[in-house]
Motif scaffolding. Structure first.
Motif, PDB file in Angstrom:
ATOM      1  N   ASP A   1       0.851  -1.187   0.000  1.00 55.03           N
ATOM      2  CA  ASP A   1       0.000   0.000   0.000  1.00 55.03           C
ATOM      3  C   ASP A   1       0.886   1.235   0.000  1.00 55.03           C
ATOM      4  O   ASP A   1       2.090   1.171   0.293  1.00 55.03           O
ATOM      5  CB  ASP A   1      -0.930   0.011   1.215  1.00 55.03           C
ATOM      6  CG  ASP A   1      -2.098   0.976   1.049  1.00 55.03           C
ATOM      7  OD1 ASP A   1      -2.248   1.554  -0.051  1.00 55.03           O
ATOM      8  OD2 ASP A   1      -2.860   1.179   2.016  1.00 55.03           O
TER       9      ASP A   1
ATOM     10  N   LYS B   1       0.975   5.380   1.279  1.00 54.74           N
ATOM     11  CA  LYS B   1       0.407   6.450   2.086  1.00 54.74           C
ATOM     12  C   LYS B   1       1.093   7.760   1.721  1.00 54.74           C
ATOM     13  O   LYS B   1       2.315   7.801   1.559  1.00 54.74           O
ATOM     14  CB  LYS B   1       0.593   6.174   3.586  1.00 54.74           C
ATOM     15  CG  LYS B   1      -0.090   4.906   4.071  1.00 54.74           C
ATOM     16  CD  LYS B   1      -1.607   5.007   4.001  1.00 54.74           C
ATOM     17  CE  LYS B   1      -2.259   3.744   4.558  1.00 54.74           C
ATOM     18  NZ  LYS B   1      -3.741   3.842   4.531  1.00 54.74           N
TER      19      LYS B   1
ATOM     20  N   ASP C   1       0.897   4.330   8.345  1.00 52.72           N
ATOM     21  CA  ASP C   1       0.254   5.597   7.997  1.00 52.72           C
ATOM     22  C   ASP C   1       1.199   6.723   8.396  1.00 52.72           C
ATOM     23  O   ASP C   1       2.118   6.516   9.201  1.00 52.72           O
ATOM     24  CB  ASP C   1      -1.091   5.739   8.718  1.00 52.72           C
ATOM     25  CG  ASP C   1      -2.064   6.655   7.990  1.00 52.72           C
ATOM     26  OD1 ASP C   1      -1.628   7.346   7.039  1.00 52.72           O
ATOM     27  OD2 ASP C   1      -3.246   6.688   8.358  1.00 52.72           O
TER      28      ASP C   1
ATOM     29  N   ARG D   1     -12.686   3.282  -0.052  1.00 55.52           N
ATOM     30  CA  ARG D   1     -11.679   2.906   0.947  1.00 55.52           C
ATOM     31  C   ARG D   1     -10.830   4.078   1.422  1.00 55.52           C
ATOM     32  O   ARG D   1     -10.283   4.046   2.515  1.00 55.52           O
ATOM     33  CB  ARG D   1     -10.781   1.806   0.399  1.00 55.52           C
ATOM     34  CG  ARG D   1     -10.044   2.154  -0.878  1.00 55.52           C
ATOM     35  CD  ARG D   1      -9.296   0.966  -1.459  1.00 55.52           C
ATOM     36  NE  ARG D   1      -8.541   1.322  -2.648  1.00 55.52           N
ATOM     37  CZ  ARG D   1      -7.288   1.747  -2.634  1.00 55.52           C
ATOM     38  NH1 ARG D   1      -6.648   1.877  -1.480  1.00 55.52           N
ATOM     39  NH2 ARG D   1      -6.663   2.059  -3.746  1.00 55.52           N
ATOM     40  N   LYS D   2     -10.685   5.126   0.611  1.00 58.83           N
ATOM     41  CA  LYS D   2      -9.938   6.308   1.026  1.00 58.83           C
ATOM     42  C   LYS D   2     -10.345   7.487   0.153  1.00 58.83           C
ATOM     43  O   LYS D   2     -11.023   7.323  -0.867  1.00 58.83           O
ATOM     44  CB  LYS D   2      -8.425   6.083   0.959  1.00 58.83           C
ATOM     45  CG  LYS D   2      -7.887   5.819  -0.433  1.00 58.83           C
ATOM     46  CD  LYS D   2      -6.348   5.828  -0.453  1.00 58.83           C
ATOM     47  CE  LYS D   2      -5.761   4.631   0.227  1.00 58.83           C
ATOM     48  NZ  LYS D   2      -4.277   4.549   0.013  1.00 58.83           N
TER      49      LYS D   2
ATOM     50  N   SER E   1      -9.128  11.693  -1.339  1.00 57.26           N
ATOM     51  CA  SER E   1      -8.077  12.673  -1.558  1.00 57.26           C
ATOM     52  C   SER E   1      -8.742  13.992  -1.915  1.00 57.26           C
ATOM     53  O   SER E   1      -9.805  14.009  -2.560  1.00 57.26           O
ATOM     54  CB  SER E   1      -7.144  12.220  -2.680  1.00 57.26           C
ATOM     55  OG  SER E   1      -6.066  13.116  -2.841  1.00 57.26           O
TER      56      SER E   1
ATOM     57  N   MET F   1     -11.768   6.699  -3.640  1.00 57.46           N
ATOM     58  CA  MET F   1     -11.252   5.510  -4.324  1.00 57.46           C
ATOM     59  C   MET F   1     -12.049   4.293  -3.856  1.00 57.46           C
ATOM     60  O   MET F   1     -12.008   3.934  -2.677  1.00 57.46           O
ATOM     61  CB  MET F   1      -9.764   5.347  -4.020  1.00 57.46           C
ATOM     62  CG  MET F   1      -8.878   6.373  -4.707  1.00 57.46           C
ATOM     63  SD  MET F   1      -7.273   6.621  -3.911  1.00 57.46           S
ATOM     64  CE  MET F   1      -7.640   8.044  -2.869  1.00 57.46           C
TER      65      MET F   1
ATOM     66  N   TYR G   1      -2.096   1.564  -5.624  1.00 61.19           N
ATOM     67  CA  TYR G   1      -2.021   2.942  -6.113  1.00 61.19           C
ATOM     68  C   TYR G   1      -2.702   3.848  -5.099  1.00 61.19           C
ATOM     69  O   TYR G   1      -3.439   3.396  -4.213  1.00 61.19           O
ATOM     70  CB  TYR G   1      -2.704   3.086  -7.482  1.00 61.19           C
ATOM     71  CG  TYR G   1      -4.210   3.096  -7.414  1.00 61.19           C
ATOM     72  CD1 TYR G   1      -4.920   4.302  -7.337  1.00 61.19           C
ATOM     73  CD2 TYR G   1      -4.936   1.911  -7.395  1.00 61.19           C
ATOM     74  CE1 TYR G   1      -6.294   4.311  -7.251  1.00 61.19           C
ATOM     75  CE2 TYR G   1      -6.302   1.904  -7.313  1.00 61.19           C
ATOM     76  CZ  TYR G   1      -6.994   3.110  -7.241  1.00 61.19           C
ATOM     77  OH  TYR G   1      -8.371   3.122  -7.152  1.00 61.19           O
ATOM     78  N   THR G   2      -2.459   5.117  -5.245  1.00 65.01           N
ATOM     79  CA  THR G   2      -3.213   6.125  -4.498  1.00 65.01           C
ATOM     80  C   THR G   2      -3.276   7.378  -5.354  1.00 65.01           C
ATOM     81  O   THR G   2      -2.551   7.514  -6.342  1.00 65.01           O
ATOM     82  CB  THR G   2      -2.584   6.426  -3.130  1.00 65.01           C
ATOM     83  OG1 THR G   2      -3.513   7.174  -2.331  1.00 65.01           O
ATOM     84  CG2 THR G   2      -1.300   7.244  -3.267  1.00 65.01           C
TER      85      THR G   2
ATOM     86  N   TYR H   1      -3.319  11.694  -5.460  1.00 63.16           N
ATOM     87  CA  TYR H   1      -2.761  12.841  -4.735  1.00 63.16           C
ATOM     88  C   TYR H   1      -3.003  14.111  -5.550  1.00 63.16           C
ATOM     89  O   TYR H   1      -2.832  14.122  -6.777  1.00 63.16           O
ATOM     90  CB  TYR H   1      -1.262  12.618  -4.511  1.00 63.16           C
ATOM     91  CG  TYR H   1      -0.426  13.873  -4.351  1.00 63.16           C
ATOM     92  CD1 TYR H   1      -0.341  14.524  -3.123  1.00 63.16           C
ATOM     93  CD2 TYR H   1       0.276  14.400  -5.431  1.00 63.16           C
ATOM     94  CE1 TYR H   1       0.428  15.671  -2.980  1.00 63.16           C
ATOM     95  CE2 TYR H   1       1.048  15.543  -5.295  1.00 63.16           C
ATOM     96  CZ  TYR H   1       1.123  16.174  -4.066  1.00 63.16           C
ATOM     97  OH  TYR H   1       1.875  17.302  -3.937  1.00 63.16           O
TER      98      TYR H   1
ATOM     99  N   LYS I   1      -1.692  10.055 -10.141  1.00 66.32           N
ATOM    100  CA  LYS I   1      -1.781   8.649  -9.730  1.00 66.32           C
ATOM    101  C   LYS I   1      -0.385   8.178  -9.355  1.00 66.32           C
ATOM    102  O   LYS I   1       0.541   8.234 -10.164  1.00 66.32           O
ATOM    103  CB  LYS I   1      -2.346   7.780 -10.853  1.00 66.32           C
ATOM    104  CG  LYS I   1      -2.523   6.323 -10.424  1.00 66.32           C
ATOM    105  CD  LYS I   1      -3.102   5.458 -11.524  1.00 66.32           C
ATOM    106  CE  LYS I   1      -2.071   5.157 -12.584  1.00 66.32           C
ATOM    107  NZ  LYS I   1      -2.529   4.143 -13.550  1.00 66.32           N
TER     108      LYS I   1
ATOM    109  N   THR J   1       1.956   5.094  -8.053  1.00 69.50           N
ATOM    110  CA  THR J   1       2.150   3.667  -7.870  1.00 69.50           C
ATOM    111  C   THR J   1       3.591   3.444  -7.412  1.00 69.50           C
ATOM    112  O   THR J   1       4.420   4.361  -7.475  1.00 69.50           O
ATOM    113  CB  THR J   1       1.887   2.897  -9.174  1.00 69.50           C
ATOM    114  OG1 THR J   1       2.923   3.211 -10.119  1.00 69.50           O
ATOM    115  CG2 THR J   1       0.537   3.278  -9.773  1.00 69.50           C
TER     116      THR J   1
END
Length: 1110
Positions: free
Chosen positions: A181, A183, A246, A452-453, A455, A466, A493-494, A496, A505, A507
């Motif tokens: 993951d 963060k 985190d 799940r999260k 931004s 997301m 991925y996340t 921002y 994106k 990764t």
């Protein structure tokens, strides 16, 4: 047609009318300028500049159509006398700087060189806003502009530290496959400064964090650090299985949650060593299995120009039920994050009744704590709000808890949108509260899926969620509708947002910001083409008028019940546009669900027609050439019969799922072709059909909203931006400006909301929300003009003598999600602005060049500037040669100190700026300090105003300056005045009306010093040399500590007492003695003059002649 033309003409006139103000949502096709600080073209689609201790040098290139710099175009602009202008701004400041015209025709770029002092004089480490910059150039009616950012590398706290050992490129590459993951934590005031933490698989071990200063635009600029050894230094035993869980970057601290504990940095503003220091926070009873399921929660607020009431809070929650022997499974702390307190203090009789704290946030605007709680036994989810008392949540709730419906079974998180009071809760549903947790409204129901999260972008007000199935949902702060941006298939991925609102994106292997970027933040760049939000079914239009209609979604009766939801309109379609493949566009205003009737239609939408939909013609559907008879078939369907006997006029197979529309009657969807002249249909308004209906040719129409042939004839997408927002105030160049309100003051805002098209529903398009209504009083006045422009005036005033801050959200709730500016979020601070100052206006103006030269003559040839002697100290009451003050002026430690013969003078006198140095050059006096009147910079002060003795009735004119204006100091701003060097030979004369007299009588015993009315204040000085005065506003009438200092040098003064008297007495005694001696001589008949003359001539010689004979 004529009314539309008139509207367009009026709209153009409006554009010319407000062209001088700030207009948002104008749309930008591309970035016209590429700028850098080193003259090298970057591959970025935005401008990233960095401020160091040196001058800011900017090189700007003009991009032509193929995105490359063009020497010919630049030469064309230069020959026309055109060069760009650079605007630097943040929430409290903006300023303009002009590029130089390129003197050589072969130059590719424009250049500007700005001293750091012209942008900021501060160099201390502190949370400071990252500036936004805008490069603009006007050529005729063409306006070229591009936005960017300017980051102060000298002051940003996290950038002053070494985070650990820097990883090599190969080491980073070896880590990528083991990442589970990602963060991300970004600086609250400078979102381009961010940290990325890698959560590793159990087989890997270590804390690895990347740092960026340009918002993750390229993977190469991110520097990766290994913090493992720093963490190990705080551990006593267990070292295995260490990874990042985190992390949070507050204004002044870095908080890292690892699988082996929680770690907090020292205050980032005060680096004592180059390497960052982390300390471990202890939580009794919690082990690795708890930490890996923990979460950190933070309400992101920028504390630039920090107030005393502004403080950061961080919460840690553990995903397990608290036992009766433990204090809590949720803890919170405020900076410096040393003491962690349990979120819940209530006691429960049994373990099953203990609510699980999903999230706990501190609402700094209302000074309250907000809980998101879930009962695992009853599956109930609710929000409770408690006031803070002595830094702890009160067990008594602020208002009754909000209970979510039973369908909200998986709450996962709660977050405030940055710099606002919009509170979002997400899980298998997404909710928003606009009143601090008292009430909530649903934005989205994900049913079996969950977000799940999230931004956020404070700049564009974008919010993305997301979803675990890869979908990315997006909304804007303050709106109740949402859209779908796309789907990601990446396993890890996340997302921002950088400081300008560009979405990235991230990764483990790549950072992607997209390729087709606009001149401002764009949320679609990494998704490509926006997805079609339509679903596979036929629609039936039912017209209400020529401007409104309903569209019913067909659900076949044989369709399985479990998946019937796939053929319904949903909340995601709200405020979108529906478009027909041939022609026609409508705006979806409402979504409705139907439980029983009309049969076959379980949902519908209410739409406003923007562009009329195209109808079928007789070539595609020959049946239109026949009369039509409609009969009720005895069940849920109706039979359509063509009355013509012409063999060419019949129903074709392609007429299936087409809609029969008859003005003034129910519409019908053809669901089956039974014969050449017979078809079966469903009615949208069956209750209105009581008998057989007959219609002649030309009175009925066909619309094709079907899916025959596997091709859907309609699509649903985001609506194009439909509003301009105009403000005459240049302050709103920033969408998140900060305004200060002092005691008794107010601020006014004026806006014009301009629709891009005439609307059927002229209702106020703006909602105004105040985060803390108890702090300020807000009055709003709005009115429509003849062109449906909405003029809004807002007046904000403080209520009490109470410090605090509140957000003020102005949301154009009718705006489309594609608009850049939907919500304006000014912050109102009931406090003292750092730009609010008081200044003394001298009675005469001296140009800056004369101050530098030290010579400025008046009409009589008197020099009005005094250059002070080196190491000068003003006289004291004991005499000119006995200075007793500690303040030096024009200090130079390498030179002797005059007037330093007496013991008391030697005991006093202390250098400030020049302490512990050996020469004036080492004092590092800036030009600002040399011209400052402040006693703190007296060492640097070289020149002061010079006056002839005596100074009588000198007007002390005081003015209070705000961000953009100034006012004269007058009651209730009463003042006190002191001479900082303890000199006494001066007095003040002021006017005392009755109200001032009452305040004076009240304040003087409390302050133990005289109080004066600043209006008409006059100063008389009877002493000589330098007088240094300090004027201060009395406390209680302003949040600010308003004071001003000024100096007056009195020259050409008569000899001080007793010199003048002694000379006069001595002269009188001498003259009297001379007169007395002359009288005595006359009395005695003595003539000293004659005697003196005889003495000068001398006595005559007596001679004789004698002869001697031999």
């Amino acid at each position: 047609m004529e009314s539309s033309l008139i509207y367009v003409m009026l709209l153009l006139l409006n554009i010319f009318e407000f062209s001088s103000g700030i207009i948002h949502n104008t749309g930008k096709e591309r970035a016209y300028f590429s700028c850098s600080g080193d003259g090298i073209l970057t591959g970025l689609h935005t401008i990233k500049l960095f401020l160091t201790t040196d001058n800011l040098k900017v090189y700007c290139f003009f991009r032509n159509e193929n995105e490359s710099p063009s020497r010919e175009i630049l030469g064309l602009f230069t020959s026309g006398g055109l060069a760009p202008n650079m605007i630097i701004m943040n929430s409290t400041y903006y300023g303009g700087y002009n590029f130089k015209l390129s003197p050589f025709s072969n130059r590719l770029e424009w250049i500007i060189d700005i001293p750091r002092e012209n942008i900021t004089v501060n160099t201390d480490i502190a949370a400071v806003e990252q500036w936004l910059i805008k490069i603009t150039m006007h050529e005729g009616l063409n306006i070229y502009d591009t936005e960017g950012t300017l980051l102060d590398l000298v002051r940003e706290p996290i950038l002053q530290w070494n985070l650990g050992r820097i990883l090599t490129e190969m080491e980073v590459k070896n880590l990528q496959l083991d990442v589970e993951d990602i963060k991300v934590a970004k600086s609250p005031c400078a979102n381009d400064v961010a940290l990325i933490g890698l959560s590793m698989k159990p087989s890997s071990n270590g804390v690895f964090i990347g740092k960026t200063i340009s918002g993750f635009w390229t993977y190469e600029e991110c520097i990766w650090y290994d913090l493992t050894e720093i963490i190990y230094a705080e551990l006593n035993d267990e070292h295995q299985g260490l990874t990042v869980i985190d992390l949070v970057l507050t204004n002044h601290f870095l908080v890292i949650l690892t699988s082996l504990g929680l770690y907090v940095s020292s205050d980032l503003r005060y680096p004592t060593t180059s390497q960052i220091k982390l300390s471990r926070a202890e939580f009794c009873g919690f082990e690795r299995v708890d930490y890996i399921k923990g979460n950190l929660w933070y309400n992101e607020k920028c504390f630039a120009n920090r107030e005393t009431f502004e403080v950061d809070y961080v919460t840690i929650t553990f995903n397990r039920n608290r036992t009766l022997s433990e204090s809590s499974s949720c803890f919170f702390s405020k900076e410096p994050f040393i003491q962690w307190l349990p979120c819940l203090y209530s006691t429960y009789k049994n373990e099953r009744s203990i609510p699980h704290v999903i999230t706990f946030l501190i609402d700094q605007e209302t000074d309250s704590g907000i809980y998101l709680l879930h009962m695992k036994d009853t599956k109930q989810t609710f929000v409770s709000v408690s006031m803070l008392k002595d830094g702890k949540p009160s067990p008594r709730p602020k208002f009754p808890s909000f209970q979510f419906p039973s369908t909200f079974i998986l709450p996962l998180g709660m977050v405030f949108h940055p710099r606002s009071h919009f509170l979002y809760i997400y899980g298998n549903q997404i909710w928003v509260s606009m009143d601090g947790g008292n009430t909530f409204e649903m934005i989205c129901n994900l049913f079996s899926h969950h977000a799940r999260k999230s931004s956020h972008s404070f700049y564009t007000s974008d919010i993305v969620f997301m979803v675990e199935d890869g979908r990315i949902l997006m909304t804007k702060a303050g709106l109740l509708n949402y859209g779908e941006l796309g789907v990601f298939k990446d396993k890890v991925y996340t997302l921002y947002y950088d400081h300008l609102g560009y979405i990235h994106k991230l990764t483990p292997q790549t950072f992607d910001a997209g390729s087709e970027l606009l001149g401002h933040g764009s949320s679609s760049s990494i998704f490509g083409r926006r997805p079609d939000l339509g679903f596979e079914t036929a629609l039936v239009p039912q017209f209400i008028s020529s401007q409104e209609m309903y569209l019913f979604a067909y659900v076949p009766l044989s369709f399985p019940v479990k998946i019937r939801w796939q053929k319904r309109f949903k909340r995601v379609h709200l405020k979108k546009t529906i478009e027909l493949s041939t022609t026609g566009v409508s705006y979806i205003r409402n979504v409705y669900m139907h439980t029983t009737k009309p049969t076959g239609f379980e949902s519908s939408i209410h739409a406003e027609i923007i562009e009329p939909f195209g109808i079928e013609d007789s070539k595609e559907s020959p049946c239109l050439l026949s009369d039509l008879e409609i009969k009720y078939s005895g069940n849920i369907s109706y039979t359509l019969n063509l009355q013509s006997n012409d063999p060419q006029i019949l129903f074709k197979p392609t007429d299936l799922e087409k809609s029969v529309v008859i003005p003034g009657h129910s519409s019908f969807l053809i669901i089956e072709i039974k014969g050449q002249r017979t078809a079966s249909a469903l009615a949208t308004m069956p209750q209105s059909i009581n008998s057989t209906l007959k219609f002649t040719t030309g009175s009925w129409f066909l619309y094709n909203f079907g899916t025959v042939g596997g091709r859907r004839a309609w699509t649903i997408s985001l609506r194009p931006c439909n509003y301009w927002i105009h403000s005459d105030a240049l302050d709103f160049m920033s969408l998140n400006l900060v305004k200060y309100i002092d005691v008794g003051n107010k601020v006014d805002f004026q806006f014009k909301i301009i629709p891009k098209a005439m609307t059927t529903f002229p209702i106020p398009p703006v909602t105004i929300l105040v985060g803390n209504p108890a702090l300020v009083e807000v009055k709003a006045e709005g009115v429509f003009d003849l062109t449906q422009n909405y003029h809004l005036n807002i007046h904000v005033a403080g209520k009490f003598f109470q410090k605090g801050s509140t957000s003020l959200a102005l949301t154009t709730w009718e705006s489309a999600l594609s608009c850049f500016a939907v919500t304006l979020l000014p912050t109102i601070k009931s406090s003292c602005s750092y730009l609010r100052t008081m200044h003394h206006s001298p009675g005469r103006h001296v140009p800056i060049e004369d101050w530098i030269s030290g010579v400025h003559m008046d009409s009589q040839g008197f020099n009005m500037i005094k250059t002070l002697p080196i190491n000068y100290r003003p006289p004291s009451n004991m005499g000119i040669s006995i200075p007793l003050t500690d303040n030096f002026y024009h200090a130079d430690p390498s030179k002797p100190i005059p007037r330093n013969q007496f013991h008391k003078s030697k005991e006093t006198g202390k250098y400030k700026q020049c302490a512990n140095v050996t020469s004036r050059a080492m004092c590092n006096c800036s030009e600002h300090q040399k011209f400052s009147h402040a006693v703190a910079y007296s060492d640097c002060k070289e020149k002061v105003h010079r006056f002839k003795f005596p100074v009588t009735q000198y007007p002390v004119v005081l003015e209070i300056f705000n961000e953009r204006d100034k006012v004269s100091a007058e009651p209730p701003y009463l003042v006190t005045m002191t001479e900082v060097n303890m000199r006494k030979n001066w007095q003040l004369i002021h006017h005392e009306p009755e109200n001032v007299k009452k305040m004076k009588n009240y304040l003087e015993p409390l302050l133990k010093t005289p109080v004066y009315n600043p209006l008409g204040l006059n100063l008389t000085i009877k002493g000589s040399e330098l007088f240094h005065f300090k004027v201060s506003v009395v406390p209680g009438v302003s949040f600010c500590d308003l004071n001003e200092e000024f100096q007056i040098y009195v020259d050409e003064v008569p000899l001080p007492f007793p010199g003048h008297a002694l000379i006069a007495v001595a002269t009188s005694v001498v003259l009297g003695g001379l007169i007395f001696v002359a009288f005595v001589f006359q009395l005695r008949n003595i003539h000293p003059l004659r005697t003196l003359k005889g003495f000068m001539k001398g006595n005559p010689a007596l001679t004789s002649t004698t002869t001697v004979n031999s």
